[in-house]
Motif scaffolding. Sequence first.
Motif, PDB file in Angstrom:
ATOM      1  N   ILE A 309       0.895  -0.976   0.097  1.00  0.00           N
ATOM      2  CA  ILE A 309      -0.063   0.126  -0.013  1.00  0.00           C
ATOM      3  C   ILE A 309       0.805   1.117  -0.187  1.00  0.00           C
ATOM      4  O   ILE A 309       1.812   1.332   0.828  1.00  0.00           O
ATOM      5  N   LEU A 310       0.711   1.895  -1.114  1.00  0.00           N
ATOM      6  CA  LEU A 310       1.425   3.423  -0.887  1.00  0.00           C
ATOM      7  C   LEU A 310       1.293   4.166   0.203  1.00  0.00           C
ATOM      8  O   LEU A 310      -0.290   4.201   0.709  1.00  0.00           O
ATOM      9  N   PHE A 311       2.081   4.583   1.253  1.00  0.00           N
ATOM     10  CA  PHE A 311       1.750   5.424   2.273  1.00  0.00           C
ATOM     11  C   PHE A 311       0.712   6.243   2.421  1.00  0.00           C
ATOM     12  O   PHE A 311      -0.244   6.414   3.128  1.00  0.00           O
ATOM     13  N   ALA A 312       0.862   7.004   1.170  1.00  0.00           N
ATOM     14  CA  ALA A 312      -0.290   8.149   1.101  1.00  0.00           C
ATOM     15  C   ALA A 312      -1.667   7.662   1.169  1.00  0.00           C
ATOM     16  O   ALA A 312      -2.649   8.165   1.454  1.00  0.00           O
ATOM     17  N   ASP A 313      -1.966   6.328   0.733  1.00  0.00           N
ATOM     18  CA  ASP A 313      -3.221   5.623   0.622  1.00  0.00           C
ATOM     19  C   ASP A 313      -3.583   4.936   1.888  1.00  0.00           C
ATOM     20  O   ASP A 313      -4.616   4.232   1.674  1.00  0.00           O
ATOM     21  N   ALA A 324     -11.964  -8.249   9.544  1.00  0.00           N
ATOM     22  CA  ALA A 324     -12.033  -9.587  10.116  1.00  0.00           C
ATOM     23  C   ALA A 324     -11.919 -10.441   8.834  1.00  0.00           C
ATOM     24  O   ALA A 324     -11.509 -11.813   8.929  1.00  0.00           O
ATOM     25  N   ASP A 325     -12.521 -10.032   7.620  1.00  0.00           N
ATOM     26  CA  ASP A 325     -12.652 -11.084   6.572  1.00  0.00           C
ATOM     27  C   ASP A 325     -11.319 -10.889   5.479  1.00  0.00           C
ATOM     28  O   ASP A 325     -11.312 -11.351   4.456  1.00  0.00           O
ATOM     29  N   TRP A 326     -10.409 -10.201   5.903  1.00  0.00           N
ATOM     30  CA  TRP A 326      -9.167 -10.056   4.950  1.00  0.00           C
ATOM     31  C   TRP A 326      -8.562 -11.208   5.050  1.00  0.00           C
ATOM     32  O   TRP A 326      -8.286 -11.807   5.867  1.00  0.00           O
ATOM     33  N   ARG A 327      -8.028 -11.899   3.888  1.00  0.00           N
ATOM     34  CA  ARG A 327      -7.408 -12.982   3.881  1.00  0.00           C
ATOM     35  C   ARG A 327      -6.089 -13.036   3.359  1.00  0.00           C
ATOM     36  O   ARG A 327      -5.356 -14.150   2.991  1.00  0.00           O
ATOM     37  N   GLY A 328      -5.345 -11.923   3.446  1.00  0.00           N
ATOM     38  CA  GLY A 328      -3.932 -11.600   3.239  1.00  0.00           C
ATOM     39  C   GLY A 328      -3.105 -11.997   4.424  1.00  0.00           C
ATOM     40  O   GLY A 328      -3.615 -12.661   5.202  1.00  0.00           O
ATOM     41  N   LEU A 329      -1.706 -12.149   4.387  1.00  0.00           N
ATOM     42  CA  LEU A 329      -0.846 -12.267   5.222  1.00  0.00           C
ATOM     43  C   LEU A 329      -0.261 -11.059   5.759  1.00  0.00           C
ATOM     44  O   LEU A 329      -0.879 -10.219   6.677  1.00  0.00           O
ATOM     45  N   ALA A 330       1.152 -10.593   5.313  1.00  0.00           N
ATOM     46  CA  ALA A 330       1.633  -9.211   5.889  1.00  0.00           C
ATOM     47  C   ALA A 330       1.181  -8.253   4.905  1.00  0.00           C
ATOM     48  O   ALA A 330       1.365  -8.439   3.273  1.00  0.00           O
ATOM     49  N   ALA A 331       0.677  -7.042   5.283  1.00  0.00           N
ATOM     50  CA  ALA A 331       0.604  -5.885   4.111  1.00  0.00           C
ATOM     51  C   ALA A 331       1.648  -5.075   4.815  1.00  0.00           C
ATOM     52  O   ALA A 331       2.109  -4.906   5.721  1.00  0.00           O
ATOM     53  N   VAL A 332       2.491  -4.394   3.720  1.00  0.00           N
ATOM     54  CA  VAL A 332       3.184  -3.306   4.013  1.00  0.00           C
ATOM     55  C   VAL A 332       3.047  -1.943   3.392  1.00  0.00           C
ATOM     56  O   VAL A 332       2.114  -1.956   2.421  1.00  0.00           O
ATOM     57  N   LEU A 333       3.667  -0.772   4.022  1.00  0.00           N
ATOM     58  CA  LEU A 333       3.439   0.488   3.411  1.00  0.00           C
ATOM     59  C   LEU A 333       4.541   0.898   2.591  1.00  0.00           C
ATOM     60  O   LEU A 333       5.680   0.569   3.370  1.00  0.00           O
ATOM     61  N   ARG A 334       4.200   1.233   1.561  1.00  0.00           N
ATOM     62  CA  ARG A 334       5.589   1.761   0.672  1.00  0.00           C
ATOM     63  C   ARG A 334       5.701   3.167   0.786  1.00  0.00           C
ATOM     64  O   ARG A 334       4.699   3.967   0.337  1.00  0.00           O
ATOM     65  N   TYR A 335       6.780   3.755   0.804  1.00  0.00           N
ATOM     66  CA  TYR A 335       6.871   5.507   1.120  1.00  0.00           C
ATOM     67  C   TYR A 335       7.609   6.089   0.082  1.00  0.00           C
ATOM     68  O   TYR A 335       8.250   5.196  -0.724  1.00  0.00           O
TER      69      TYR A 335
END
Length: 335
Positions: A309-313, A324-335
């Motif tokens: 995810i872009l940090f600004a977003d 509760a229903d997100w099925r991903g693992l790790a999400a990262v913020l990109r700066y």
Amino acid sequence: MAQELKPAFAAGASSTAMGLWYVAPRECALNTVTVPPVGPGDCLVRTLWSGISRGTERLVFEGRVPPSEHERMRAPFQEGAFPFPVRYGYCAVGLVEDGPADIIGKTVFCLHPHQSHFVAPRERLTVVPDAVPARRAVLAANMETALNAHWDAASGPSDRIVVVGGGVLGLLVAWIAARMPGADVTLVDIDPGRATLAEQLGFGFARPGAAPENADLVFHASASAPGLATAIAAAGFEARIVELSWYGEGVVPAPLGGAFHSKRLQIVSSQVGQVSPSRRSRWDYARRAQAAMALLADERLDGLITQEILFADAPAQLPGVLSADWRGLAAVLRY
């Protein structure tokens, strides 16, 4: 189009950056924060990536940190107080732009909230080795938790190990276990999609109804009552169940009837805030952090990062990631 974030910095003076705040239940925002001057022994870090610690940050995002834990739950460099508004997070990776000459230009990890630039004492930074890409380095806090859990568990070669809960922490615990000679490791999760990743990382997979029995050691990381029941059922005689889940507020039922007592089972807690007693006399936080970072030099672990995810977003995207229903693992913020 996302806005471009351009903090202003002047040598020897305070400056500004953009920080992510949890401002109300299920609401976050980017706001300007003050960055202090770089003092002796400090470093100015330009953030490249930061990781969302979904289990903990979901509790923060939903305002479910119990009042009794408000002080113990404070993250390093946290601003604000629970429940809201609070600037929280502890998986930042960035580039040192100012500070002691020998560390300028190095990529570092810091237990710092999500923020475009920050100043931190040098001793609070862990240098990221060349073998670990900056993006993968955001997993360092999770890896440190997994390493500490194995120390608390006293796991060893040839153990039959079951890990219940295939989130990031459970996967890292299983990955460490599978590196021990002769260990028979099975990840148990309700999502059949975890089977492919388990195979890639070198351990077995089972759905809860087919979980192995008579395990020597069980780790529970699903943060659910059914998962805890599965963990207890999988444990063999006089086995240890290591509870890694943190549930926040509420009461969690545990099936302590049946064979729990006749099997003489143990349920023990593990928490990364303290170095495990089995290592504490020789290991400090810095040594443990460096060890966890070195363990990330395996490109297969990139499979644990499933969304950028872009940090600004972040204010628009995080509610979905922390639902509760997100099925991903790790999400990262990109700066």
